[in-house]
Write an enzyme that holds these catalytic residues in place. Sequence first.
Site, short mmCIF file in Angstrom:
data_model
loop_
_atom_site.label_atom_id
_atom_site.label_comp_id
_atom_site.label_asym_id
_atom_site.label_seq_id
_atom_site.Cartn_x
_atom_site.Cartn_y
_atom_site.Cartn_z
CD GLU A 130 15.00 -24.06 11.06
OE1 GLU A 130 13.59 -23.09 10.77
OE2 GLU A 130 15.86 -22.84 11.82
CD GLU A 150 17.54 -20.17 15.82
OE1 GLU A 150 17.28 -21.57 15.05
OE2 GLU A 150 16.63 -19.50 16.52
#
Length: 289
Positions: A130, A150
Amino acid sequence: MSSQTFKRQLPPQKYGDVSFPAPHIMLVIFNRPQALNAMTSEAQYELESLFSWYDSEPSLRCAIVTGAGRAFCAGMDLKQWHRATTCRANGEHDGQQMMPRSGFGALSRRHGKKPVIAAVNGLAFGGGMEIVSNLDLVVAAKSARFALPEARRGVVAMAGSLPRLARTIGRPRATELALTGKVITAAEAREWGLINAVTEDGAADCAVLKRPVVKAALGYAMDIINNSPDSVIISRAGIVAGYENGSAENASRLLSENMDSALKEGENFREGLKAFAEKREPRWVDSKL
């Protein structure tokens, strides 16, 4: 290391190892190698203070982030996340969010004023990915790996990377990363347009500043700081505005309306033109923007 005098006091850091390898350049090493540089909530708020300080410190013009050990950043400290989730379920919550407003590691949703370059030395998973998705330039070692795992843990990459990756690498590839948890190589990341360059790997015991990936990032940083700091700040603002808002014309109009006068009233604008006329290298001053 370069010795620099700062107008503002450097905020204390436990997670980030901060140094200044050349004038105007800040190097931040994510320094929790035993946990693959996974970040706690406290680490992220420390980094938010650091990058806020960086933007406000006139003498600094470019920053580089890299990781200690064999990882860039493996994401959130899942043990702390589990404890925090359990506390919330039991009604025990102190009111502070797990990550700051500027996103994971204070970088994944950061707009900021000055550029930040990633020197990805190893794993960039979850929150590490990210961060990469929102930085200005990214250099990666050949053995670096990138992933958004995730979904395999029942969570979602909610720190800003999903819409940004859709713009940077396209919806099909962003979907492939987010929905499958696929791990991609540095070569694939460059082919996809996620990163700028790939370097050779450093030896396992190589000092951080001697790593080829950090040297390459420093090369980019030196190219940046050799230019007018005013021009760098405003050029970056124009790119970020177009990227975040989607409308190239609206971003161009706002950049001109908000920044043109500030640029032309600055000392560096006059110095650049004067140096060209006098056939010499410009002598830039710290930006007042």
